[in-house]
Design a protein around this motif. Sequence first.
Motif, PDB file in Angstrom:
ATOM      1  N   UNK A 134       0.827  -1.212   0.000  1.00 49.82           N
ATOM      2  CA  UNK A 134       0.000   0.000   0.000  1.00 49.82           C
ATOM      3  C   UNK A 134       0.866   1.269   0.000  1.00 49.82           C
ATOM      4  N   UNK A 135       1.844   1.309   0.904  1.00 52.06           N
ATOM      5  CA  UNK A 135       2.605   2.561   1.065  1.00 52.06           C
ATOM      6  C   UNK A 135       3.673   2.755  -0.013  1.00 52.06           C
ATOM      7  N   UNK A 136       4.113   1.655  -0.613  1.00 56.26           N
ATOM      8  CA  UNK A 136       5.240   1.726  -1.521  1.00 56.26           C
ATOM      9  C   UNK A 136       6.530   1.482  -0.767  1.00 56.26           C
ATOM     10  N   UNK A 137       7.618   1.344  -1.523  1.00 54.19           N
ATOM     11  CA  UNK A 137       8.892   0.989  -0.911  1.00 54.19           C
ATOM     12  C   UNK A 137      10.020   1.770  -1.573  1.00 54.19           C
ATOM     13  N   UNK A 138      11.166   1.826  -0.909  1.00 51.34           N
ATOM     14  CA  UNK A 138      12.314   2.491  -1.513  1.00 51.34           C
ATOM     15  C   UNK A 138      13.343   1.481  -2.016  1.00 51.34           C
ATOM     16  N   UNK A 139      12.995   0.196  -1.926  1.00 48.80           N
ATOM     17  CA  UNK A 139      13.927  -0.826  -2.414  1.00 48.80           C
ATOM     18  C   UNK A 139      13.160  -2.091  -2.828  1.00 48.80           C
ATOM     19  N   UNK A 140      13.806  -2.888  -3.634  1.00 51.90           N
ATOM     20  CA  UNK A 140      13.185  -4.147  -4.043  1.00 51.90           C
ATOM     21  C   UNK A 140      13.242  -5.139  -2.885  1.00 51.90           C
ATOM     22  N   UNK A 141      12.145  -5.819  -2.674  1.00 54.09           N
ATOM     23  CA  UNK A 141      12.100  -6.820  -1.610  1.00 54.09           C
ATOM     24  C   UNK A 141      11.733  -8.172  -2.206  1.00 54.09           C
ATOM     25  N   UNK A 142      12.246  -9.223  -1.588  1.00 58.48           N
ATOM     26  CA  UNK A 142      11.882 -10.569  -2.011  1.00 58.48           C
ATOM     27  C   UNK A 142      11.173 -11.268  -0.867  1.00 58.48           C
ATOM     28  N   UNK A 143      10.075 -11.908  -1.200  1.00 61.72           N
ATOM     29  CA  UNK A 143       9.445 -12.728  -0.171  1.00 61.72           C
ATOM     30  C   UNK A 143       9.964 -14.140  -0.319  1.00 61.72           C
ATOM     31  N   UNK A 144      10.589 -14.627   0.731  1.00 59.59           N
ATOM     32  CA  UNK A 144      11.104 -16.001   0.722  1.00 59.59           C
ATOM     33  C   UNK A 144      10.208 -16.863   1.590  1.00 59.59           C
ATOM     34  N   UNK A 145      10.250 -18.153   1.348  1.00 58.77           N
ATOM     35  CA  UNK A 145       9.352 -19.063   2.047  1.00 58.77           C
ATOM     36  C   UNK A 145      10.091 -20.324   2.458  1.00 58.77           C
ATOM     37  N   UNK A 159      13.112 -10.041   2.415  1.00 65.78           N
ATOM     38  CA  UNK A 159      14.550  -9.819   2.406  1.00 65.78           C
ATOM     39  C   UNK A 159      14.894  -8.931   1.222  1.00 65.78           C
ATOM     40  N   UNK A 160      16.067  -8.268   1.269  1.00 70.19           N
ATOM     41  CA  UNK A 160      16.476  -7.467   0.119  1.00 70.19           C
ATOM     42  C   UNK A 160      17.311  -8.297  -0.836  1.00 70.19           C
ATOM     43  N   UNK A 161      17.592  -9.524  -0.431  1.00 72.34           N
ATOM     44  CA  UNK A 161      18.443 -10.379  -1.250  1.00 72.34           C
ATOM     45  C   UNK A 161      17.723 -11.668  -1.621  1.00 72.34           C
ATOM     46  N   UNK A 162      18.089 -12.199  -2.795  1.00 70.50           N
ATOM     47  CA  UNK A 162      17.503 -13.468  -3.216  1.00 70.50           C
ATOM     48  C   UNK A 162      18.143 -14.639  -2.488  1.00 70.50           C
ATOM     49  N   UNK A 163      19.275 -14.353  -1.897  1.00 66.62           N
ATOM     50  CA  UNK A 163      20.003 -15.409  -1.195  1.00 66.62           C
ATOM     51  C   UNK A 163      19.246 -15.764   0.088  1.00 66.62           C
TER      52      UNK A 163
END
Lengths: 186, 148
Positions: A134-145, A159-163
């Motif tokens: 909703x608010x927006x972000x200042x960086x790309x985020x990844x949802x990990x599971x 997380x900010x990383x795919x790792x």
Amino acid sequence: MRKIIILLSLALISLGAFAQHDHSKMTTKKKVQPSVKVEHSKSASAIIDNYLALKDALVKDDSKNAASLGKKLFDDFAKFDLSVQAKQQQNELAEIIEDASEHAKHISENSKDIGHQREHFEILSKDVKDMVIITGSDRTLYQAFCPMYNNNKGGAWLSTSKEIRNPYFGSKMLKCGSVQQEISVK
Amino acid sequence: MKRLKIIGLVLLVVLVGLQFFPIGTNHSTTIPSTDFVKTYKAPEDIAQTLQSSCYNCHSNNTEYPWYSKVQPVGWLLEDHINKGKEVLNLSEFGSYSSRRQQSKLMSMISQIEDDKMPLASYTFIHRDARLSKEKKKTLLDYLRTLKD
């Protein structure tokens, strides 16, 4: 010869069926979701910062640091300025913040129980994700599971990383999990 | 010997004095529409389990034991009830936002699963509040159906 051909083709068919079955199982377990694009915004930056720091503390099994970051996050939610957000979103944001601050508070109060901190972190992660959308972000985020968390019910985090660095198991299973979704900035 | 008598006397006076500060009562005569059981139209057996194992500390209605009138035991009870209601108030469950209801359900499930609730110190005295294996399973299965 014919017998062999029949047997071979049967074997092939069953193999195909097996592979297919396995594949379907994989996708439900991984639950890959289409990526989402959010507005560029700094309004939730402090929250994202401290959420990520909290996640890192849990990755390191550092419940003490997690507790103090929980407190910081609680303060960030209290300071969040709803009035600058779109009117029609304010209600939902208020509900997210109410829920999320409660989880942050519990995390801050359980410096001796990392299991309990992780339980609240799981729900908090969902709140923060819904909020950022909703608010927006200042960086790309990844949802990990991680499919193994909570007796194989699974748990997600941002997380900010795919790792993969797993905040639910920490050093016990640092790399368990996979990226489920990308939340990128427009 | 005289000294011991004085100490004993002082202690007695203090203990009697404490009794003049009873706890406030957590009581309400009506069951609000926001009550958990009413909100979800929970079946009778679930309602009973919740009543005997959860409601004493997690609702606006406590059935006080006799020793709640003895201080400082009553104060300890009051503190438990206040903390319990702060994190989960089943009398007001229906007034929570649906997000909060869902997250409370998740926490209820994991607390019960891990045998953290009901509190061991509570079931030690309240034998009827203990969750038998079957009761626990029925309650958990029911709570899981409420989650989306």
